[in-house]
Design a protein around this motif. Sequence first.
Motif, PDB file in Angstrom:
ATOM      1  N   SER B 762       0.849  -1.207   0.000  1.00  0.00           N
ATOM      2  CA  SER B 762       0.000   0.000   0.000  1.00  0.00           C
ATOM      3  C   SER B 762       0.883   1.255   0.000  1.00  0.00           C
ATOM      4  O   SER B 762       2.030   1.229   0.443  1.00  0.00           O
ATOM      5  CB  SER B 762      -0.936   0.000   1.201  1.00  0.00           C
ATOM      6  OG  SER B 762      -0.206   0.171   2.387  1.00  0.00           O
ATOM      7  N   LYS B 765      -0.086   7.344   3.053  1.00  0.00           N
ATOM      8  CA  LYS B 765      -0.891   8.576   2.967  1.00  0.00           C
ATOM      9  C   LYS B 765      -0.668   9.322   4.286  1.00  0.00           C
ATOM     10  O   LYS B 765      -0.839   8.750   5.366  1.00  0.00           O
ATOM     11  CB  LYS B 765      -2.381   8.242   2.849  1.00  0.00           C
ATOM     12  CG  LYS B 765      -2.851   7.966   1.443  1.00  0.00           C
ATOM     13  CD  LYS B 765      -4.367   7.822   1.479  1.00  0.00           C
ATOM     14  CE  LYS B 765      -4.869   7.205   0.167  1.00  0.00           C
ATOM     15  NZ  LYS B 765      -6.287   6.805   0.284  1.00  0.00           N
ATOM     16  N   GLU B 782      -0.994  12.291  10.666  1.00  0.00           N
ATOM     17  CA  GLU B 782      -1.811  11.075  10.580  1.00  0.00           C
ATOM     18  C   GLU B 782      -1.318  10.210   9.417  1.00  0.00           C
ATOM     19  O   GLU B 782      -1.049  10.734   8.332  1.00  0.00           O
ATOM     20  CB  GLU B 782      -3.267  11.486  10.337  1.00  0.00           C
ATOM     21  CG  GLU B 782      -4.246  10.325  10.387  1.00  0.00           C
ATOM     22  CD  GLU B 782      -5.664  10.802  10.073  1.00  0.00           C
ATOM     23  OE1 GLU B 782      -6.517  10.772  10.970  1.00  0.00           O
ATOM     24  OE2 GLU B 782      -5.886  11.245   8.928  1.00  0.00           O
ATOM     25  N   ASP B 783      -1.192   8.918   9.703  1.00  0.00           N
ATOM     26  CA  ASP B 783      -0.746   8.045   8.600  1.00  0.00           C
ATOM     27  C   ASP B 783      -1.769   6.931   8.390  1.00  0.00           C
ATOM     28  O   ASP B 783      -2.716   6.785   9.140  1.00  0.00           O
ATOM     29  CB  ASP B 783       0.655   7.479   8.902  1.00  0.00           C
ATOM     30  CG  ASP B 783       0.682   6.610  10.137  1.00  0.00           C
ATOM     31  OD1 ASP B 783      -0.235   5.756  10.296  1.00  0.00           O
ATOM     32  OD2 ASP B 783       1.613   6.793  10.966  1.00  0.00           O
ATOM     33  N   ASN B 784      -1.576   6.175   7.349  1.00  0.00           N
ATOM     34  CA  ASN B 784      -2.471   5.061   7.055  1.00  0.00           C
ATOM     35  C   ASN B 784      -1.723   3.740   7.265  1.00  0.00           C
ATOM     36  O   ASN B 784      -1.965   2.757   6.601  1.00  0.00           O
ATOM     37  CB  ASN B 784      -3.008   5.137   5.631  1.00  0.00           C
ATOM     38  CG  ASN B 784      -1.881   5.075   4.619  1.00  0.00           C
ATOM     39  OD1 ASN B 784      -0.717   5.362   4.971  1.00  0.00           O
ATOM     40  ND2 ASN B 784      -2.168   4.680   3.385  1.00  0.00           N
ATOM     41  N   GLN B 838      -5.281   0.427  11.312  1.00  0.00           N
ATOM     42  CA  GLN B 838      -5.932   1.545  10.603  1.00  0.00           C
ATOM     43  C   GLN B 838      -5.116   2.823  10.679  1.00  0.00           C
ATOM     44  O   GLN B 838      -5.626   3.906  10.481  1.00  0.00           O
ATOM     45  CB  GLN B 838      -7.309   1.806  11.186  1.00  0.00           C
ATOM     46  CG  GLN B 838      -8.264   0.664  10.865  1.00  0.00           C
ATOM     47  CD  GLN B 838      -9.644   0.934  11.407  1.00  0.00           C
ATOM     48  OE1 GLN B 838      -9.916   2.053  11.827  1.00  0.00           O
ATOM     49  NE2 GLN B 838     -10.488  -0.073  11.388  1.00  0.00           N
ATOM     50  N   GLY B 839      -3.869   2.692  10.989  1.00  0.00           N
ATOM     51  CA  GLY B 839      -3.013   3.874  11.005  1.00  0.00           C
ATOM     52  C   GLY B 839      -2.931   4.532  12.382  1.00  0.00           C
ATOM     53  O   GLY B 839      -3.628   4.148  13.309  1.00  0.00           O
ATOM     54  N   ARG B 841      -2.262   8.368  14.603  1.00  0.00           N
ATOM     55  CA  ARG B 841      -2.250   9.847  14.557  1.00  0.00           C
ATOM     56  C   ARG B 841      -1.343  10.325  15.683  1.00  0.00           C
ATOM     57  O   ARG B 841      -1.699  10.287  16.850  1.00  0.00           O
ATOM     58  CB  ARG B 841      -3.653  10.402  14.752  1.00  0.00           C
ATOM     59  CG  ARG B 841      -4.554  10.172  13.543  1.00  0.00           C
ATOM     60  CD  ARG B 841      -5.745  11.096  13.568  1.00  0.00           C
ATOM     61  NE  ARG B 841      -6.534  10.906  14.794  1.00  0.00           N
ATOM     62  CZ  ARG B 841      -7.584  11.658  15.103  1.00  0.00           C
ATOM     63  NH1 ARG B 841      -7.963  12.643  14.307  1.00  0.00           N
ATOM     64  NH2 ARG B 841      -8.259  11.437  16.207  1.00  0.00           N
TER      65      ARG B 841
END
Lengths: 160, 851
Positions: B762, B765, B782-784, B838-839, B841
């Motif tokens: 992936s 982001k 924030e990342d994914n 789910q990432g 923050r």
Amino acid sequence: MIIFTPILLVEDNPDDVLFMHRASKRVEISRPIHVAPDGQAAIDYLSNSGEYSDKAKYPTPCLVLLDLKLPYKNGLEVLKWIRSRPDLKTLPVLMFTTSGESADVEEAYHLGANGYLVKPANMNELVNLVQSVKTFWLQHNLLPSVSMGRTPMVPRVERL
Amino acid sequence: MLTSLSERRVPDSLENSGDHSQQFNKVSAGEHLVQFYGDDDHLVHSVSQYVSGGFILGEPAILITTPAHRAAIEQKLESTGFSLEFLRTSGQLVFLDAATTLTKFMRGGMPDEACFDEVVGALVRKFAARGNSVRAFGEMVAILWADGYKEAALELEQIWNRLQETHRFSLFCAYPIHTFGCSSQSEPFIHVCNAHSRVIPSESFSPSNADDGMRAIAILQQKAASLEAEIAERRRVEEELRAFVENASLGLHWVGPDGIIKWANRADFELLGYSREEYVGHHISEFHADQPVILDILGKLQHGERLEDYVARLKCKDGSLRHVLIDSCGLWKDGKFIHSQCFTRDITERKHAQESFQQLVSLMPAGVYVCDGEGRITLFNRRAVELWGYEPDLKENTQKFCACYKVLLADGTFVPPDETPMAYAIKEGKSFRGVEATVERPDGSQFIALVNIDPLRNPDGSIAGAINVFQDITARKAEQIASQRLAAIVESSDDAIFATDLDGTITSWNKGAERTYGYQAAEMVGKPIYNVIPPERVHEEDEIFERIRNNEHVEQYETVRRRKDGSYFDVSLTVSPVKDLQGKLVGASKIARDITERKAAERELKRAKDELEVRVKERTVSLEEAVAQMEEFSYSISHDLRGPLRAMQGYCQILLEDAASELSEDNLTYLKRISHSAERLDRLVQDVLSFTRVSRTEMPTEAVDLEQLFREVFESYFGEQGPQPEVFIRSPLAPVLAHEPSLLQCLSNLIGNALKFVRPGSLPKISIWTEQVDGYVRLWVEDNGIGIHPDHLEKIFGMFERAPEASNYPGTGVGLAIVKKAVNRMKGEVGLDSTLGQGSRFWIQLPSITA
């Protein structure tokens, strides 16, 4: 035959000397690389004193790669000495060291270093780095007269 | 007055007038008779004789009289048989009114001869023209004389005389003898006599023959001599009386009908500070302060009223007023008001005394009231009304003995008025002192009264009533209770509380002082304070007193005092000035607290503190040494430790390049692993160096533009190969206060993590934004990525801590530790929200530049 002025590598670590020679060979630097194993040796070389008194055998280098941590006189002391010499004032000196300490970086530039390179961790990176030095300093960059074995010219600004 | 006296003294033998009618028969023309008379009857008789003698001889009569005399003469003539009617119609008798006639020829106070001739002369000529002599009777001269026109009277006599020179008539004049009734009238009397040809003495002295005449003269001579002696005596008496009156302390004056002061004695005008000249001859109203009053006085007197104790205010020459009582009545003579006789009594002092007394009573801070012997309230002052809470009606007299609405005993029992102390004072003649009672007012409010009562006695010793003086002592009582309470507090205090006068003599000494110093109150009160002061500290007391005299309070003065047993103890003194009600310094109150234990604790604390300081100093030195060694150490690592690692790596590489064909597959793998380990160790060393660098580098902060900083970070990363991440920056990012190089490293580490920890396959982001949080800027990244399990959130910022999820990713576990260390050193915080898979923050919170 064109006689190339040499590169002076001031390095006390024989491993690093070996890696440097190897990298130079890999990037095909044809200039001779003289090694001064400590600070004092570097000063002796550049002032053609002691075992380096033969100017023909030990000519003024086109570029100095100067380690920081050295026996007798450390790299910064050597740099300071170089910049105190009128005939060596314009000699290009690149620091080449393991220390990335910002204090060292700042001081080196302050004393008149022309560049500050941190020794890479692996061989491939060292080859890339030496390639960069060759490309920039020995191919693209125009060197001052001292680096070409000539008596340094008095720059116009100083004549004024 | 003298005249009437002398008349009364005439002997009866001489009183007989006899019948001397013949003497008027032979009156010839040219005669000028003068008659002196004592009473009107005698005059009327003489005039009747005179004219009737003429009628017999056929001589007509001209009568110039007062109306009263005319009527009497007419009656007399008629009674002796003459018909007035006949006399008048036959032209033998004519009456003229004396006063009216006078007005016809008087000019400027003197008779005018020509006018007289026209009026009187013409009438005489008319009567004389018939041939007979004329008899004339005139009272005009007497009227002028009586009215004080003496010169005019004598002149009129002369005019009559001159008329007689040319006309045939006789003239009869009459003077009331009392007109000459004093010695000063002797000379005019002789003048009058000389103006007449015949003098008829007063009826008393009309001898009928020569012998009687001689006798009468002798008697008269004797009488004259005795009269003169009596007059002299009377003069002396009068002088005495005059001096007596003149020097009387009572003021006396006479005021004429016109209001002018006719006479005054010395006391009268001196009372007001005037001289006689400034007073007598002036109008009385000039000296009265109240014009209606003097008008009333004058009016009353002239109506015949008598004034007694009439109150008036008189004006003094210096402008001050005097209160007087006036007694006065009019002096009347012949129904005519002559003057008022006025007695003036000065009651100014009495008035002032009375006013002062009234003021005294009304100003008294106590209620005062008086009852008569029956218990009826007869007098009370203002304060009493205030205290009672209402004003009793003296006329109603409903409540006897006590006007209080309700009197209660201390226990609340009601006391009926006839059982109050006042009732007993009146009924039994008792005095009461300092009786306390509760008084309730009609409005229900109460006060505590302090009552003093004395009976009042008649001269015979019987009880005339009683006087009651009562005060409201409610506040005083409350103060008393408060001060008793205060005294109890002082007495029961653990602190030593005592007082001294200005000489340092102890005036009070409480239980606390007894306990603290070991001296009993009885031993200390009246003794100098120096007993409890160590000799070497006696000067302190003088210093304290000096400050007290300057009205300073001395607080927490810590020193040493001596107990009775000679032992010393630490004490903290608080000293305050004590003043009397006038604010005058009279002494000092002192509170002494035994602080021996506290002092010991303080000393122990100080010793411990000193010891601690030494220890801290020693530790600091060793720490500083340790830090210096540490720095030296890390510097060494950066150069010395990395050298061998690089050598290992370098030789591995050389072997791999130069001897690959000569080595087995396994050997090649081992070589790669040596190289890889060396490389990893080198990174670890570098990270540790970074961490120590952020731990000890000076971090001066300045305003940092985060967007600019992120650009630098992303430029360094995007230069690398590999898939390009998707980055979203929510502009604008708020600037923060930070050390830029350190923050750059933090952001670089965070972005590095975001790029590194992505699920295989992936694309990373990254979203970046800031928000304001209480003067701080919170920067979110924030990342994914793979996210972090909640159990590991707390550990993630620890040194060498790597979440298990990260085990498949390269790294040393130092990056976030560096972020946390650097941010904390820039006075900020770090944290994160994350959901596994789910990432994450991450946030960095740094001071806002506006804070």
